[in-house]
Structures are given as structure tokens and as C-alpha cells.
Design an enzyme around this catalytic site. Structure first.
Site, PDB file in Angstrom:
ATOM      1  N   HIS A  82       0.847  -1.185   0.000  1.00  0.00           N
ATOM      2  CA  HIS A  82       0.000   0.000   0.000  1.00  0.00           C
ATOM      3  C   HIS A  82       0.881   1.234   0.000  1.00  0.00           C
ATOM      4  O   HIS A  82       1.809   1.344   0.801  1.00  0.00           O
ATOM      5  CB  HIS A  82      -0.903   0.028   1.250  1.00  0.00           C
ATOM      6  N   ASP A 161     -15.532   2.027   6.803  1.00  0.00           N
ATOM      7  CA  ASP A 161     -14.505   3.021   6.483  1.00  0.00           C
ATOM      8  C   ASP A 161     -15.006   3.987   5.415  1.00  0.00           C
ATOM      9  O   ASP A 161     -14.781   5.194   5.511  1.00  0.00           O
ATOM     10  CB  ASP A 161     -13.212   2.348   6.004  1.00  0.00           C
ATOM     11  N   ARG A 168     -15.620  12.152   7.779  1.00  0.00           N
ATOM     12  CA  ARG A 168     -14.396  12.841   8.215  1.00  0.00           C
ATOM     13  C   ARG A 168     -14.065  13.990   7.265  1.00  0.00           C
ATOM     14  O   ARG A 168     -13.630  15.053   7.679  1.00  0.00           O
ATOM     15  CB  ARG A 168     -13.224  11.859   8.253  1.00  0.00           C
ATOM     16  N   SER A 183      -8.133   3.473   9.051  1.00  0.00           N
ATOM     17  CA  SER A 183      -8.803   3.503   7.750  1.00  0.00           C
ATOM     18  C   SER A 183      -8.000   2.686   6.728  1.00  0.00           C
ATOM     19  O   SER A 183      -8.531   1.815   6.028  1.00  0.00           O
ATOM     20  CB  SER A 183      -8.935   4.970   7.308  1.00  0.00           C
ATOM     21  N   LYS A 187      -8.787  -1.689   5.330  1.00  0.00           N
ATOM     22  CA  LYS A 187      -8.983  -2.153   3.946  1.00  0.00           C
ATOM     23  C   LYS A 187      -7.991  -3.258   3.591  1.00  0.00           C
ATOM     24  O   LYS A 187      -8.322  -4.189   2.865  1.00  0.00           O
ATOM     25  CB  LYS A 187      -8.862  -0.963   2.981  1.00  0.00           C
TER      26      LYS A 187
HETATM   27  N1  URA Z   1      -6.138   7.030   2.941  1.00  0.00           N
HETATM   28  C1  URA Z   1      -7.117   6.287   3.499  1.00  0.00           C
HETATM   29  O1  URA Z   1      -7.474   5.242   2.979  1.00  0.00           O
HETATM   30  N2  URA Z   1      -7.663   6.704   4.651  1.00  0.00           N
HETATM   31  C2  URA Z   1      -7.299   7.852   5.276  1.00  0.00           C
HETATM   32  O2  URA Z   1      -7.835   8.164   6.312  1.00  0.00           O
HETATM   33  C3  URA Z   1      -6.293   8.622   4.681  1.00  0.00           C
HETATM   34  C4  URA Z   1      -5.719   8.185   3.515  1.00  0.00           C
END
Ligand code: URA
Length: 440
Positions: A82, A161, A168, A183, A187
Site C-alpha cells: 500500500h 470506512d 471525516r 482507515s 482495507k
Molecule cells: N487514505 C485512506 O485510505 N484513509 C485515510 O484516512 C487517509 C488516507
């Protein structure tokens, strides 16, 4: 349980229990709690933070709030990567085929770009016909058959999320360490990763602009992964200047193909080799690929020998892409207008601000402001210099690829803001700042 009590606990600086977090996240995801209560809890978390245990519990509650991907019947050990988002970051296009070429299956779900940050799916779609929308079954079948698949999210992974991120965004609670870390990691966990390599970008073109914040974010994500039973490596990499030279979708695909042929910009190649090495180290589980020099020699052999390119070609073909564009990148979408940004003085390049360069490409149509905006795959910029390079007045520093004359001026203005010169020598920027290891 009552939402008002959970909010009050966090407001008063108390740690939330696992039961409270699970209940709140499940109720909110199912639509049983209003946005204003979730927003109040987010603000309380933003102001008071979360302990390591709370952050892990929040991550797991979000990870298991919807579908999860289980590839354990086809992939013995699933390793994912990631990137926290950057400018010119086409790393996945090289790293995934390179790692898959070493016999480690990779099944990755990527995202699209938003604002000045690019997205892997947009880059892949510069290849005519490439399908990023696969069903869960197709995704699994390709992973099993080819050992490589790179697509968008199938199914509803971590829906909590998705809902919380949107909230947010409109309540000024995005830049919170536990919220960002949970967050991202929710994932990865929902996507079934056993091991994750995090490429946490630091600098002007990144979410985290200073090294201390980036290190803290990386450490928090590593801690979450370890506590959730995953193997983790986080690399802190520079994003003050773009990675490689190309910023713009088809231009980046062409650069990735050049790297898969053993060429391409030196910094991008080096970055891909290091990230691939970390992925192999995790997949080897301490029994294989433990010697960094041997791993790097293997990766160089597969990159320079065309093995990784063949794997990339196979992936493109399997997902409906036009492989003639891989064989001949000149067939990728091309822009009609080519302009040059030239050095305004003699000197050393002191700054190539990644954010300004991203906005320069954005002005041409390479990025999107809203999720629903369309993008032009052909446009973008190619930056021919790096911080520290010596230049002469009039030397071409950036080539601009545009499809609309009216947009070139705004692009040039961003390039002017991006570039600064020094009369005295300037040190090159490092590629990586640090690496954080964690294992279960
Ligand atoms: N990328 C994400 O997936 N979540 C966040 O909160 C910030 C960046």
C-alpha cells in the site's frame, strides 16, 4: 448500549472498550445511528486520540464491517502493498509483476486518484480495454490461474470506512493518526493480506509532510498489523519531488513499461527494487529470501531479463487490455500539444515541489476534483531533472503534454512555483528515510 455514552467516554478522555467500538461501528454501518453522533465521536477521537488497543479494535471493527476477501484456498500467503499516495507513483505497475515473476502470487485491489494524488486504476485504464471492474469470482480465478491480478475493489470491503471517511472529509477530522491508520489498515485486512508492505510517503507531495508525523503513522499502522496477526514492513520514502519523471496516466504507464524493460529513471527503478524486496522478504516468512543481496540480484535478473515484463503483459491480456500498447508504448494515448518548460537561470535545482508538479498535470486534465470527474489519460508532464542537478539557463526541464492550449498557461504557472534554483551545490534528496519492521 447508547451512542451518547460512548461519545461521552471518548469526550472525557477515557479508553473505549472493544464492545463499545464494535457496537458503534456496526450500528453506524447498518444505518442505525445518525451522522451527527458518528461525527461527534470522530471529533472526540480527533481531540483525545486512541490507545494502541483501541486503534486495533477500531481497525478490526471496520475491516469486518462488510465483505472480506479470503484467498487462502488459492494463495498460501497473501502479500499486499500500500502506498500512502504520491506524485508519479506508478510503483504497483512494476512491483506486482516483478514479485509475481518470483513465484509469489499477488492479487491487489487498487484505487483511483483524487485531488493531486494519482491512482493505479486510472493509470491502468490508459491501456485500451483494460478492465478494472472484476467480479469477486473473476478476481479469484485470475489470481489462481495467473498468480497476478490488479483491479478495483470487488464486493463491499470495509463499508464502515467508506462511510466514516466521507464524514471525516466534511467534519475536519481526516488528519487524525488513529483514524488514518485504522482507515488504511482496515482495507488491507479486509482484502485478506497476511503480510503488508506500506510505502509511507513523506514530503510536499504526500499526506504527511514531515518525517516525524510520517514515522508515527507508519509505526501505528505496523503496530495495528502486528496486533492483528499480520507481518508488516513500512518504508518511509521521499515525496518532496516526483518519483521517476512522468506524472500523468499514459505517460506513467510508458515509464513503468520502460522500467519493466530494464530502463526507466534510476530513482523509480531503485524504489521498485526495494519495495519488491520487502514483499519477497515477507512472503519468504523467514525461510526464504532472507539475504537482501541475493534478493536484489534475483529481482534485477527478472527486471532486466524481461521476465517481469512478460508477467505484466500476461496480466494486461487476462484483463482485456490491448497488449500491443505494452509491446509498443507509442500506441498509448498521446497528447496533441507538446511544450517545454525551460530553466530560467544557471544553477542547481534546489526544489521540484511534488505538489505543484501534480497540480501542473492536474490543470491539463490528468486528475479529478470530484470522484465523478473524467480524466484525460494522454496529458501530463515529464520532469527531466532531480533536486541537486546542475542546469544551464534555457535547458528543457519539463516537457508538457496537453490537449488544450488554454490549459498550458496554468500548468506552466505551477511549474514555475515548483522549481527553485540555487547558485551553490544542493544535495540530492534521499529515496528512503527509514524502514520499520514488525512481525506477529
Ligand atoms: N487514505 C485512506 O485510505 N484513509 C485515510 O484516512 C487517509 C488516507
Amino acid at each position: 448500549m447508547r451512542a451518547i455514552d460512548v461519545i461521552a467516554h471518548k469526550r472525557d478522555g477515557q479508553a473505549l472498550s472493544k464492545e463499545e467500538i464494535d457496537w458503534f461501528i456496526t450500528s453506524y454501518t447498518r444505518g442505525n445511528l445518525p451522522d451527527y453522533q458518528a461525527a461527534a465521536l470522530l471529533m472526540a477521537i480527533y481531540l483525545n486520540g486512541m490507545s494502541r488497543e483501541e486503534t486495533v479494535n477500531l481497525t478490526l471493527a471496520m475491516a469486518y464491517s462488510g465483505d472480506t476477501l479470503d484467498l487462502s484456498d488459492i494463495i498460501e500467503y497473501s502479500v499486499d502493498k500500500h502506498s500512502s499516495g504520491g506524485v508519479g507513483d506508478k510503483t504497483s505497475l512494476v512491483v506486482l509483476p516483478l514479485v509475481a515473476s518470483c513465484g509469489v502470487p499477488v492479487a491487489k485491489m487498487s484505487g483511483r486518484g483524487l485531488g493531486f494524488s494519482g491512482g493505479t486504476l486510472d493509470k491502468l485504464e490508459a491501456i485500451a480495454g483494460y478492465r478494472v471492474n472484476l467480479s469477486g469470482e473473476e478476481f479469484r480465478a485470475l489470481a489462481a490461474r495467473n498468480g497476478i491480478v490488479l483491479a478495483g475493489q470487488s464486493g463491499e470491503l470495509a463499508p464502515a470506512d467508506g462511510k466514516l471517511y466521507a464524514l471525516r472529509d466534511v467534519t475536519s477530522t481526516v488528519p487524525s493518526l488513529p483514524l488514518i491508520a485504522s482507515s488504511i489498515m482496515s482495507k488491507k485486512i479486509a482484502a485478506g493480506a497476511n503480510g503488508v508492505v506500506l510505502d509511507v510517503k513523506v514530503g510536499r507531495g504526500a499526506f504527511m509532510t514531515n518525517l516525524d508525523d510520517a514515522r508515527q503513522l507508519a509505526q501505528t499502522m505496523v503496530d495495528i498489523g502486528v496486533d492483528a496477526g499480520r507481518d508488516m514492513i513500512a518504508a518511509l520514502s521521499d515525496m518532496n519531488q516526483p518519483l521517476g519523471e512522468a506524472v500523468g496516466n499514459a505517460l506513467e504507464v510508458a515509464e513503468a513499461i520502460a522500467a519493466l524493460k530494464g530502463g526507466g529513471p534510476a530513482d523509480f527503478r531503485e524504489h521498485c527494487l526495494i519495495v519488491s524486496g520487502y514483499m519477497l522478504r515477507l512472503a519468504g516468512q523467514g525461510a526464504k529470501w532472507t539475504d537482501d543481496d541475493e534478493v536484489q540480484a534475483l529481482l534485477v535478473e527478472y527486471l532486466d531479463g524481461g521476465v517481469a515484463l512478460t508477467t505484466f503483459r500476461k496480466m494486461v491480456e487476462a484483463q482485456g487490455g490491448d497488449v500491443s500498447m505494452v509491446d509498443d508504448p507509442h500506441k498509448l494515448p498521446v497528447a496533441h500539444i507538446i511544450a517545454s518548460f525551460e530553466a530560467e537561470q544557471d544553477g542547481y535545482i534546489a526544489q521540484l515541489a511534488a505538489d505543484e508538479i501534480a497540480w501542473a498535470a492536474f490543470e491539463l486534465g490528468a486528475g479529478r476534483e470530484k470522484k465523478s470527474d473524467s480524466i484525460d489519460p494522454a496529458v501530463g508532464v515529464v520532469v527531466h531533472v532531480k533536486v541537486g542537478d546542475k542546469v544551464r539557463r534555457g535547458a528543457p526541464l519539463v516537457t508538457v503534454y496537453a490537449n488544450d492550449d488554454a490549459k498550458v498557461e496554468a500548468c506552466m504557472a505551477h511549474l514555475q512555483n515548483a522549481i527553485a534554483y540555487s547558485d551553490t551545490p544542493v544535495d540530492p534528496l534521499p529515496l528512503f528515510y527509514d524502514t520499520i519492521y514488525g512481525s506477529k
